[in-house]
Design a protein around this motif. Structure first.
Motif, PDB file in Angstrom:
ATOM      1  N   THR A  94     -16.705  -9.107 -13.627  1.00 34.24           N
ATOM      2  CA  THR A  94     -16.105  -7.749 -12.582  1.00 34.24           C
ATOM      3  C   THR A  94     -16.877  -7.041 -12.892  1.00 34.24           C
ATOM      4  O   THR A  94     -18.023  -6.391 -11.585  1.00 34.24           O
ATOM      5  N   ILE A  95     -17.786  -6.467 -13.816  1.00 36.91           N
ATOM      6  CA  ILE A  95     -18.779  -5.262 -14.398  1.00 36.91           C
ATOM      7  C   ILE A  95     -20.113  -5.682 -13.693  1.00 36.91           C
ATOM      8  O   ILE A  95     -20.466  -5.073 -13.459  1.00 36.91           O
ATOM      9  N   ARG A  96     -20.077  -6.887 -14.280  1.00 39.07           N
ATOM     10  CA  ARG A  96     -21.584  -7.017 -13.829  1.00 39.07           C
ATOM     11  C   ARG A  96     -21.602  -7.224 -12.014  1.00 39.07           C
ATOM     12  O   ARG A  96     -22.526  -7.394 -11.697  1.00 39.07           O
ATOM     13  N   ARG A  97     -20.966  -7.914 -10.904  1.00 41.57           N
ATOM     14  CA  ARG A  97     -20.992  -7.663  -9.965  1.00 41.57           C
ATOM     15  C   ARG A  97     -20.853  -6.398  -9.012  1.00 41.57           C
ATOM     16  O   ARG A  97     -21.683  -6.263  -8.798  1.00 41.57           O
ATOM     17  N   LEU A  98     -19.959  -5.544  -9.773  1.00 45.27           N
ATOM     18  CA  LEU A  98     -20.414  -3.813  -9.721  1.00 45.27           C
ATOM     19  C   LEU A  98     -21.832  -3.567 -10.054  1.00 45.27           C
ATOM     20  O   LEU A  98     -22.356  -2.849  -9.355  1.00 45.27           O
ATOM     21  N   ASP A 131     -12.775  -0.867  -4.059  1.00 47.42           N
ATOM     22  CA  ASP A 131     -13.299  -1.758  -4.918  1.00 47.42           C
ATOM     23  C   ASP A 131     -13.332  -1.987  -5.974  1.00 47.42           C
ATOM     24  O   ASP A 131     -13.279  -2.839  -7.116  1.00 47.42           O
ATOM     25  N   PHE A 132     -14.798  -0.743  -6.184  1.00 43.87           N
ATOM     26  CA  PHE A 132     -15.187  -0.756  -7.378  1.00 43.87           C
ATOM     27  C   PHE A 132     -13.471  -0.313  -7.848  1.00 43.87           C
ATOM     28  O   PHE A 132     -13.885  -0.787  -9.523  1.00 43.87           O
ATOM     29  N   TRP A 133     -13.252   0.501  -7.987  1.00 47.84           N
ATOM     30  CA  TRP A 133     -12.071   1.093  -8.688  1.00 47.84           C
ATOM     31  C   TRP A 133     -11.041   0.211  -8.582  1.00 47.84           C
ATOM     32  O   TRP A 133     -10.832   0.031 -10.135  1.00 47.84           O
ATOM     33  N   LEU A 134     -10.889  -0.967  -8.127  1.00 48.99           N
ATOM     34  CA  LEU A 134     -10.016  -2.143  -8.397  1.00 48.99           C
ATOM     35  C   LEU A 134     -10.178  -2.823  -9.497  1.00 48.99           C
ATOM     36  O   LEU A 134      -9.555  -3.149 -10.674  1.00 48.99           O
ATOM     37  N   GLU A 138      -7.319  -3.722 -17.691  1.00 45.82           N
ATOM     38  CA  GLU A 138      -5.745  -4.318 -17.942  1.00 45.82           C
ATOM     39  C   GLU A 138      -6.240  -5.135 -18.934  1.00 45.82           C
ATOM     40  O   GLU A 138      -5.442  -5.516 -19.828  1.00 45.82           O
ATOM     41  N   LYS A 139      -7.619  -6.164 -18.485  1.00 46.66           N
ATOM     42  CA  LYS A 139      -7.015  -7.468 -19.312  1.00 46.66           C
ATOM     43  C   LYS A 139      -7.873  -7.285 -20.209  1.00 46.66           C
ATOM     44  O   LYS A 139      -7.503  -8.247 -21.259  1.00 46.66           O
ATOM     45  N   MET A 140      -8.809  -5.517 -20.605  1.00 39.83           N
ATOM     46  CA  MET A 140      -8.952  -5.037 -21.633  1.00 39.83           C
ATOM     47  C   MET A 140      -8.172  -4.563 -22.352  1.00 39.83           C
ATOM     48  O   MET A 140      -8.281  -3.959 -23.824  1.00 39.83           O
ATOM     49  N   ASN A 141      -5.970  -4.662 -22.175  1.00 40.88           N
ATOM     50  CA  ASN A 141      -5.929  -4.275 -22.592  1.00 40.88           C
ATOM     51  C   ASN A 141      -5.881  -2.656 -22.480  1.00 40.88           C
ATOM     52  O   ASN A 141      -5.528  -1.053 -23.687  1.00 40.88           O
ATOM     53  N   GLN A 155      -8.095   7.343  -8.779  1.00 42.42           N
ATOM     54  CA  GLN A 155      -9.300   7.277  -7.894  1.00 42.42           C
ATOM     55  C   GLN A 155      -8.746   7.178  -6.375  1.00 42.42           C
ATOM     56  O   GLN A 155      -9.504   7.544  -5.879  1.00 42.42           O
ATOM     57  N   ILE A 156      -8.108   5.763  -6.462  1.00 44.23           N
ATOM     58  CA  ILE A 156      -7.986   5.488  -4.758  1.00 44.23           C
ATOM     59  C   ILE A 156      -7.319   6.395  -4.472  1.00 44.23           C
ATOM     60  O   ILE A 156      -7.662   5.787  -2.962  1.00 44.23           O
ATOM     61  N   LYS A 157      -6.014   6.811  -4.904  1.00 42.12           N
ATOM     62  CA  LYS A 157      -5.357   7.750  -3.934  1.00 42.12           C
ATOM     63  C   LYS A 157      -5.928   9.016  -3.775  1.00 42.12           C
ATOM     64  O   LYS A 157      -6.138   9.088  -3.239  1.00 42.12           O
ATOM     65  N   ARG A 158      -7.300   8.971  -4.793  1.00 43.44           N
ATOM     66  CA  ARG A 158      -7.411  10.790  -4.824  1.00 43.44           C
ATOM     67  C   ARG A 158      -8.773  10.218  -3.313  1.00 43.44           C
ATOM     68  O   ARG A 158      -8.633  10.846  -2.820  1.00 43.44           O
ATOM     69  N   ASN A 159      -9.274   9.491  -3.250  1.00 42.26           N
ATOM     70  CA  ASN A 159     -10.167   8.891  -2.383  1.00 42.26           C
ATOM     71  C   ASN A 159      -9.782   9.194  -0.954  1.00 42.26           C
ATOM     72  O   ASN A 159      -9.993   9.128   0.192  1.00 42.26           O
TER      73      ASN A 159
END
Length: 121
Positions: A20-24, A71-74, A81-84, A95-99
């Motif tokens: 995911t991070i590589r895709r971003l 999508d960036f923030w998600l 979450e996957k890294m706890n 940040q999604i709500k801020r946007n």
């Protein structure tokens, strides 16, 4: 019918934090590629330090004060979450709500929105 089965097999939605991070990073606008936090993120990815790479992308958004896509923030929230890393996942969702509150529109994936003044983005 076979075409739809082929498409279903190709759509993978359960990516690892690294993927995911590589895709971003791959879809980051050119404007940010010389920014210190972006460079740090790439370096952390090369060294398999996923949490630090995630932190660098969050800091990139915070330092620039630009509006990154939902999508960036998600993606960051899912990786956290996957890294706890619950606190970081919650921060990304805020940040999604801020946007939504500030710019009242969605920024396409791979783009950012920059605020020039209170009425111009």
């Amino acid at each position: 019918m076979k075409l739809f089965n082929f498409i279903k097999r190709q759509l993978k939605t359960d990516f690892s934090p690294e993927q995911t991070i590589r895709r971003l990073v791959d879809y980051m606008p050119e404007f940010y590629r010389t920014h210190r936090q972006f460079i740090n993120c790439v370096e952390f990815l090369e060294n398999r330090e996923w949490e630090l790479a995630l932190d660098s992308l969050i800091e990139l958004a915070d330092e620039t004060e630009h509006y990154f896509s939902e999508d960036f923030w998600l993606g960051l929230a899912d990786s956290a979450e996957k890294m706890n890393l619950t606190d970081k996942a919650n921060y990304c969702r805020k940040q999604i709500k801020r946007n939504a509150e500030d710019i009242k529109s969605k920024t396409p994936f791979g783009w950012t929105t920059i605020k020039f003044d209170d009425t111009h983005f």
